[in-house]
Write a protein that holds these residues in place. Structure first.
Motif, PDB file in Angstrom:
ATOM      1  N   GLN A 102      38.370  43.735  30.240  1.00 31.35           N
ATOM      2  CA  GLN A 102      39.359  43.282  31.221  1.00 31.35           C
ATOM      3  C   GLN A 102      39.321  44.159  32.463  1.00 31.35           C
ATOM      4  O   GLN A 102      39.446  43.674  33.590  1.00 31.35           O
ATOM      5  N   VAL A 105      36.182  43.165  34.487  1.00 27.41           N
ATOM      6  CA  VAL A 105      36.385  41.884  35.154  1.00 27.41           C
ATOM      7  C   VAL A 105      37.328  42.051  36.339  1.00 27.41           C
ATOM      8  O   VAL A 105      37.106  41.491  37.407  1.00 27.41           O
ATOM      9  N   TYR A 106      38.366  42.848  36.173  1.00 32.24           N
ATOM     10  CA  TYR A 106      39.321  43.082  37.251  1.00 32.24           C
ATOM     11  C   TYR A 106      38.636  43.775  38.437  1.00 32.24           C
ATOM     12  O   TYR A 106      38.824  43.369  39.588  1.00 32.24           O
ATOM     13  N   LYS A 107      37.822  44.781  38.157  1.00 31.96           N
ATOM     14  CA  LYS A 107      37.117  45.485  39.233  1.00 31.96           C
ATOM     15  C   LYS A 107      36.162  44.549  39.977  1.00 31.96           C
ATOM     16  O   LYS A 107      36.040  44.610  41.191  1.00 31.96           O
ATOM     17  N   ARG A 108      35.497  43.665  39.243  1.00 33.64           N
ATOM     18  CA  ARG A 108      34.605  42.685  39.882  1.00 33.64           C
ATOM     19  C   ARG A 108      35.383  41.732  40.770  1.00 33.64           C
ATOM     20  O   ARG A 108      34.927  41.329  41.833  1.00 33.64           O
ATOM     21  N   MET A 109      36.569  41.366  40.312  1.00 36.00           N
ATOM     22  CA  MET A 109      37.398  40.444  41.069  1.00 36.00           C
ATOM     23  C   MET A 109      37.823  41.073  42.414  1.00 36.00           C
ATOM     24  O   MET A 109      37.968  40.378  43.403  1.00 36.00           O
ATOM     25  N   ARG A 111      36.108  43.018  44.298  1.00 36.05           N
ATOM     26  CA  ARG A 111      35.002  43.148  45.240  1.00 36.05           C
ATOM     27  C   ARG A 111      34.942  42.014  46.215  1.00 36.05           C
ATOM     28  O   ARG A 111      35.271  40.935  46.079  1.00 36.05           O
TER      29      ARG A 111
END
Length: 111
Positions: A102, A105-109, A111
């Motif tokens: 999670q 995924v949050y860090k990718r979101m 970007r």
């Protein structure tokens, strides 16, 4: 029905080594269900959907799993006062991996 009687649920793994035919059939049911929901030609019928729903069939496995893991995280927070689950959390290793995912995924979101 037999799978549910044995395992207590209808969440047949996609790679069910004990019954590949059933795993393929379950996957196909989900595929034709989504085709029907999207208005595409499908062999799925409302009657079949009702039959599967009455068995407890899960149409969105990942979504159900996500909510199950969220419940586990809530329990963890109640016990520990935070959501800092170690990646190798022995009482629930899947929870540690899920929390780490999670965060990724949050860090990718962001970007």
């Amino acid at each position: 029905k037999k799978y549910k009687e044995i395992h207590g649920h209808c969440s047949v793994p996609a790679r069910c080594s004990s019954n590949k035919r059933l795993a393929n059939w379950v996957s196909k049911q989900r595929q034709v269900y989504y085709d029907m929901k999207e208005g595409r030609s499908s062999i799925m019928t409302a009657e079949r959907v009702d039959i599967l729903n009455n068995l407890g069939f899960k149409w969105k496995l990942h979504e159900d799993n996500w909510h199950d893991m969220l419940d586990d995280l809530k329990e963890y927070k109640e016990r520990h006062g935070d959501c800092l689950v170690p990646q190798r959390y022995a009482p629930n290793p899947a929870l540690g991996r899920w929390v780490a995912l999670q965060r990724i995924v949050y860090k990718r979101m962001l970007r």
